[in-house]
Scaffold this active site. Sequence first.
Site, short mmCIF file in Angstrom:
data_model
loop_
_atom_site.label_atom_id
_atom_site.label_comp_id
_atom_site.label_asym_id
_atom_site.label_seq_id
_atom_site.Cartn_x
_atom_site.Cartn_y
_atom_site.Cartn_z
N ASN A 32 0.86 -1.19 0.00
CA ASN A 32 0.00 0.00 0.00
C ASN A 32 0.90 1.24 0.00
OD1 ASN A 32 -1.86 2.00 0.55
ND2 ASN A 32 -2.53 1.16 2.51
N LYS A 57 -0.10 4.22 0.23
CA LYS A 57 -0.76 5.23 1.08
C LYS A 57 -0.67 6.61 0.40
CE LYS A 57 -0.45 2.52 5.25
NZ LYS A 57 -0.48 2.48 6.69
N HIS A 102 -9.82 0.35 4.99
CA HIS A 102 -8.51 0.43 5.64
C HIS A 102 -8.64 1.22 6.93
CE1 HIS A 102 -4.32 1.42 6.43
NE2 HIS A 102 -4.02 0.38 5.67
N GLU A 147 -5.21 -6.08 10.53
CA GLU A 147 -4.09 -5.17 10.85
C GLU A 147 -4.37 -4.50 12.19
OE1 GLU A 147 -2.16 -3.55 6.93
OE2 GLU A 147 -3.91 -2.36 7.43
N SER A 185 5.11 0.93 4.92
CA SER A 185 6.26 1.81 5.17
C SER A 185 7.61 1.16 4.90
CB SER A 185 6.21 2.38 6.59
OG SER A 185 6.00 1.36 7.53
O1 G3P Z 1 -1.96 -1.06 4.51
C1 G3P Z 1 -0.79 -1.48 5.12
C2 G3P Z 1 -0.59 -0.94 6.44
O2 G3P Z 1 -1.58 -0.26 7.06
C3 G3P Z 1 0.56 -1.38 7.23
O3 G3P Z 1 1.43 -0.32 7.24
O4 G3P Z 1 3.59 0.76 7.42
O5 G3P Z 1 2.88 -0.90 9.14
O6 G3P Z 1 3.49 -1.69 6.87
P1 G3P Z 1 2.94 -0.55 7.69
#
Ligand code: G3P
Length: 222
Positions: free
Chosen positions: A9, A11, A93, A141, A203
């Site tokens: 993602n 973002k 999300h 998540e 990220s």
């Molecule tokens: O959509 C993926 C996400 O919310 C996770 O983000 O930066 O922790 O990999 P991250």
Amino acid sequence: MSSPLILVNLKTYKEGMGNRAHMIAQAAQAVSQESGVTIGVAPGYIDLHPLCHHFSIPVYAQHVDGCEPGANTGHTTVEAIRAAGAAGSLVNHSERRLTIADIEASIRGLRNQKLISVVCSNNESTSAGAAALAPDYVAIEPPELIGSGVSVSKANPEIIKRSIAAVHAVNPNVRVLTGAGIQSGECVKIAVDLGTDGVLLASSVVKSKEPAAILRDLVSKL
Ligand code: G3P
């Protein structure tokens, strides 16, 4: 189980738009071709059509509205992302939460257009609720770990196990992704060994100076 999905993602990170979006998609395509692992990207809307046009990897929208084409303003329909070439869309999300009615409408629209729905959830109860709407994927998540650099695979493997059980108790055909803090091949391997069908991450790839190196590591233990 089919081949795991690694979904990146982008973002609204400044490191994930314009030329950088193309660079990350290029890296994802190269690593996918080398490894045979499916790697998709979810750019912002502005980059959706160009990435679909230039790359053969699956490109997802980050959000889609369930409304019909017509007299709506400021919405993005399933028909519009399909015309842009998208493979599917994230829905709900944690940075773009929706009502249950909106989630259902987006999933239904995606299904009607034969596009893939990835519904995000924050715990096992909402994962079960999302599964009842029969999306293609539920992506669990824990919000507190998103962008933290602490991997859900290592910090909270129990929530992954409980969410997979909760989803499959409702609908065994729904595939499960997990995300938050995913950053290495080890994180991906733990998630897949726990029974997920892949990972959703952002990220670690998007903010890296060398996204291809991170992507190579992510697929290295599959
Ligand atoms: O959509 C993926 C996400 O919310 C996770 O983000 O930066 O922790 O990999 P991250």
